[in-house]
Write a protein that holds these residues in place. Sequence first.
Motif: not given
Length: 329
Positions: A117-129, A138-140, A174-184, A186-187
């Motif tokens: 179970d992977d949970d990855i988030s990001s925030r651009p603090i310079q933009d004041g988000a 994702i999980d599985g 399942d290899s990391p290179y066999e798993v589908d990724t988001d084209p935008n 890369g996750a």
Amino acid sequence: MLRKTTLCSLVTLCVSANAIAEEESEARRAQTVNDVIVRSGVLTPKGQLTFDASFSYTQNSSNKVSVVGYTILPALLVGRIEVSDSDRTTLTTSLSARYGIRDDTEIELRVPYVYRDDDISSRPIQDGAEAETDDNSIDGGGLGDIEFAIRHQFNFETTPYWVGSLTVKSTTGDSPYEVDTDPNTGAFKDVPTGSGFWSVEPGISMLYPTDPAVLFANVSYIYNIEDDVNVDGTSVDIDLGDTISLGAGIGFALNPDLSLSFGLNHKTILKSKVNGSTTENSKVLQLDTINFGASYMYSPNNSFSVSAQAGLTEDSPDFQLTFRMPFSL
């Protein structure tokens, strides 16, 4: 009669103090620290088949601050500051079978099932988000990489006892290179359950009984076999960094049924190579962990052990808890 202690218990006693029982009339695989002190054989006896069921929980988290830009003055930054947070939880169940070919040689087959179970988030603090702009959860799970090992005990009459081993890891997960990724971004769209590469691990372990304790140490080298993988439709030659592993610790018996263990482990993961060259962002990883374990024989033919592992370096998993229950048929 004292029961015998498993090789896994003593070779990696810092991770877990395994236990399989011994009947009064039949010598089985060593199980408690006491037994290693009085008996010289630490592998599965000839013709014996034993099993080991285990469950482990691993938690790993990291927080990173990335700066994309440049500074005009030491206090003036032109660019973007981004903070990312990742939390990864891994649950692994496995069943191992060990068989004694001879009194000094055993083979083992380990089949794991991995859930992540992977949970990855990001925030651009310079933009004041006010909220995360990129949240990928994702999980599985699925079959992990099956392993086969052979071990041989070199001496019986003198101490310390020396045990050599050779472990081969497959690519059934399942290899990391066999798993589908988001084209935008890369996750990963799904979680990998294996490394994607075959590996061979020779190693040697030392056990030194000194009543009422057993000192142990081990060293091994994991060689990952390089292979061609498909990355965005392009064949790329990947050579994962090999791993140098060292461990040492002590196990001591509180009574014939209860034993405790303490140990330290260190792993150095060397730099990986892509198409024969080391990439700019690759680095040598140093993984150090401290381990505590306890094993209890609650019946003549059954035992239970638990171990806890805490990471001491940034690259190590934060925490790992493992339960094991060896049994014989």
